[in-house]
Every structure is written in structure tokens, then in C-alpha cells.
Scaffold this active site. Structure first.
Site, PDB file in Angstrom:
ATOM      1  N   ILE A   1      -7.068 -78.659  38.448  1.00  0.00           N
ATOM      2  CA  ILE A   1      -6.005 -78.186  39.089  1.00  0.00           C
ATOM      3  C   ILE A   1      -4.665 -78.218  38.055  1.00  0.00           C
ATOM      4  O   ILE A   1      -3.826 -77.533  38.047  1.00  0.00           O
ATOM      5  CB  ILE A   1      -5.632 -79.165  40.196  1.00  0.00           C
ATOM      6  CG1 ILE A   1      -6.593 -79.233  41.216  1.00  0.00           C
ATOM      7  CG2 ILE A   1      -4.276 -79.195  40.824  1.00  0.00           C
ATOM      8  CD1 ILE A   1      -6.517 -80.202  42.364  1.00  0.00           C
TER       9      ILE A   1
ATOM     10  N   HIS B   1       0.071 -83.680  52.756  1.00  0.00           N
ATOM     11  CA  HIS B   1      -1.428 -83.731  51.958  1.00  0.00           C
ATOM     12  C   HIS B   1      -2.322 -82.798  52.508  1.00  0.00           C
ATOM     13  O   HIS B   1      -3.544 -82.689  52.980  1.00  0.00           O
ATOM     14  CB  HIS B   1      -2.223 -85.134  52.077  1.00  0.00           C
ATOM     15  CG  HIS B   1      -3.218 -85.441  50.988  1.00  0.00           C
ATOM     16  ND1 HIS B   1      -3.547 -86.657  50.910  1.00  0.00           N
ATOM     17  CD2 HIS B   1      -4.020 -84.685  50.358  1.00  0.00           C
ATOM     18  CE1 HIS B   1      -4.556 -86.596  49.852  1.00  0.00           C
ATOM     19  NE2 HIS B   1      -4.652 -85.169  49.579  1.00  0.00           N
ATOM     20  N   ILE B   2      -1.611 -81.425  52.536  1.00  0.00           N
ATOM     21  CA  ILE B   2      -2.351 -80.320  52.741  1.00  0.00           C
ATOM     22  C   ILE B   2      -2.649 -79.101  51.782  1.00  0.00           C
ATOM     23  O   ILE B   2      -3.017 -78.045  52.202  1.00  0.00           O
ATOM     24  CB  ILE B   2      -1.477 -79.760  54.289  1.00  0.00           C
ATOM     25  CG1 ILE B   2      -0.114 -79.651  53.760  1.00  0.00           C
ATOM     26  CG2 ILE B   2      -1.788 -80.420  55.393  1.00  0.00           C
ATOM     27  CD1 ILE B   2       0.236 -78.654  52.969  1.00  0.00           C
TER      28      ILE B   2
END
Length: 314
Positions: free
Chosen positions: A148, A277-278
Site C-alpha cells: 500500500i 475503515h472502508i
């Protein structure tokens, strides 16, 4: 080898299931959902693909391999969750695009004060919110240079930022980073950061890492972005630094506590952006395809006795 029982709680289409099963045609497959999987199904499984709740994993005495549909694994490495003989793997590599784009969009929005203009729109206020900043003038320090973090670095670099990556171990600096350092150099890097971005996991070393002292070493008017884990941040210290103006803004897809309770002062801070938190879920369809692909390849390897991808080292 006796027949293996494979429990799958990753959402899959019929075509994806058929491809998955070709990796271990002799196995018995059970498909379910994370929310409704039973303790009996878990106890009977030799292999589990997907994030069965850790409380139910404790019920399994025969589990040989657990493959998570998440990149993070912190709830599963706690003592008492897995037996010593159970191999743990993750879906690291599936979430880079989704999480990095989400967090990068939040940083850009803060730079351009879009959150303030959205608030003004809701209040029907035609108002100038003043000076903004540009990515081309920014030094972005990324803590956690994994999949990430590398995706985020590519985005920031493409927009003209000076990008500094920070990781646990030394390595060769990739072309989309201008510098690469280790965590031991964190304190000397903080004063250079116009934006400090964290994709750090939750470990004993990282819990509470971003506290008043760390934020105080950052530039006046800098930004903080957290797409890693909420408990790496001292939330009250972050709130203080946002309220006193030392930090210009914070973009958070994770919080501590989580979910963030109603009435918490973080909700009301105008210079805080919060999403629940998606960023790394399946909202981007490609993410689920990536997760299924990793699980399918790993099951093929498991059936063939080959080395698995993304093995967690305890």
C-alpha cells in the site's frame, strides 16, 4: 494423504469457485459467510480461506493452514488463537490500489480545503476559505513501505511530491521514491514532512507510536494521514494537535477506538477527515478479484506441496 476439508468464507462467483477447486480436486469444499460460519464448520476444517473470527478459530484443533482475505493479520497472531502447527498467510498485495487511492484523495482534499467547502455548502455559505497548498511543493514521508505504501508513493511522486519511504529493514530505493530510510531514522525525518502518511500495522512496537512528541516534531501546518491501524495513534494527542493548529489536518480511515463512538471530539474537529475503515474493503471490485486470485494460487500451491505466498512469520 487423507481428504482435506477446505472451508471458504471469501465471496466467490461460481466460476471462481470452480477455478479454486481445480487447485485441490481431491478436497471437500464448504462455502459460507464470515458472519454465519459455525463453530462445527471451523472445527472440521483442515484449511480455511477467509477471516473467520479469531474466537471461532480457537475452536479448531486440526487447522493446518489459515489464509486471510485481509492484508493485516494482527488479531490472528495473538497467543492462543492459532496452534503452533498452523500456517498463516495473508492477501497482501490485493489492497494497494484501493487503500492508496482513497488516502491520497483525502490528502488532496485537505490540501484544497474541500472539506471546508463541503461544510460551507451544507450551511449554504458562499465563503472563501483562503490559501491552499500543492503536492508539487510537498515532502511526503510514508511510514510503511509495503504494497500500500508503495502504491501511495507512486501517486505522490506522479503529482510532483518529494517522496521519502520508511520501512523496518534497509533496501534499495525504488524509482518512485526519492529516499528510503528505516524506522530508526524516524525522528530526523519528521521535521521534513509536509505530510506524514502511515500504513503501519499494529504491533507492540507501533502501538501509540504517533503521540504528542511525534506530532510536535512535524512542521507547523503539516498533515497527518493514517490508513494503517488506529491504535498506532494516540487519539487524544492527535485531537490536541489539530485543535491547537499545529497540524493543519488529519485524514483517517482508522481510529482508536474503532468504531469511533458518538460524542467523541474527533468527530467535531473541522480539520479532521474520517471514513469508517472502508478504504480496503471490496468497494473497488478489483480488490475482491485480487483477493480471490491470491487465495486460488495459494491453494494450488498448497495442494502441490509448493511454498505459499505471504506467509506470516511469528
Amino acid at each position: 494423504m487423507e481428504q482435506q476439508n477446505v472451508l471458504v468464507v471469501i465471496p466467490m462467483s461460481k466460476t471462481q469457485r470452480e477455478k479454486l477447486e481445480t487447485g485441490m480436486p481431491e478436497a471437500a469444499f464448504t462455502y459460507g459467510e464470515i458472519e454465519t460460519v459455525t463453530e462445527e464448520q471451523v472445527r472440521q476444517a483442515d484449511v480455511i480461506l477467509g477471516n473467520v473470527p479469531p474466537s471461532k478459530i480457537r475452536e479448531s484443533g486440526k487447522l493446518k493452514w489459515l489464509h486471510l482475505n485481509s492484508a493485516g493479520c494482527d488479531p490472528y497472531v495473538k497467543p492462543g488463537v492459532l496452534n503452533s502447527h498452523t500456517v498463516l498467510t495473508t492477501s497482501s498485495g490485493a489492497y494497494g490500489k484501493a487503500v492508496s487511492e482513497h488516502m491520497f484523495a483525502m490528502l488532496l482534499a485537505m490540501q484544497k480545503k474541500l472539506h471546508l467547502y463541503r461544510d460551507d455548502q451544507s450551511a449554504e455559505a458562499w465563503k472563501d476559505e483562503g490559501e491552499v497548498s500543492s503536492m508539487t511543493d510537498f515532502t511526503v514521508v510514508i511510514f510503511g513501505a509495503g504494497d500500500i505504501g508503495r502504491h501511495f508513493a507512486k501517486l505522490a511522486h506522479a503529482f510532483g511530491a518529494y517522496v521519502i519511504g520508511v520501512k523496518r529493514t534497509p533496501g534499495q530505493c525504488p524509482e518512485y521514491m526519492d529516499e528510503l530510510h528505516t524506522m530508526e531514522e524516524m525522528e530526523k525525518l519528521l521535521p521534513r514532512a509536509d505530510a506524514a502518511v502511515s500504513f503501519l500495522p499494529s504491533t507492540e512496537e507501533t502501538k501509540g507510536l504517533f503521540d504528542r512528541s511525534v506530532f510536535g516534531k512535524m512542521k507547523q501546518g503539516s498533515f497527518f494521514v493514517n490508513g494503517g491501524r488506529g491504535d498506532t495513534v494516540c487519539t487524544e494527542d492527535l485531537c490536541d494537535m489539530l485543535q491547537n493548529g499545529h497540524l493543519a489536518g488529519a485524514a483517517l480511515d482508522v481510529t482508536d477506538p474503532e468504531p469511533l463512538p458518538k460524542g467523541h471530539r474527533l468527530w467535531s474537529l473541522k480539520n479532521a477527515w474520517i471514513t469508517p475503515h472502508i478504504s480496503g474493503y471490496y468497494h473497488l471490485p478489483e480488490t475482491l478479484r485480487n483477493v480471490v486470485s491470491i487465495a486460488t494460487e495459494n491453494l494450488r500451491r498448497y495442494g502441490a506441496g509448493e511454498k505459499l505466498c505471504n506467509v506470516v512469520k511469528f
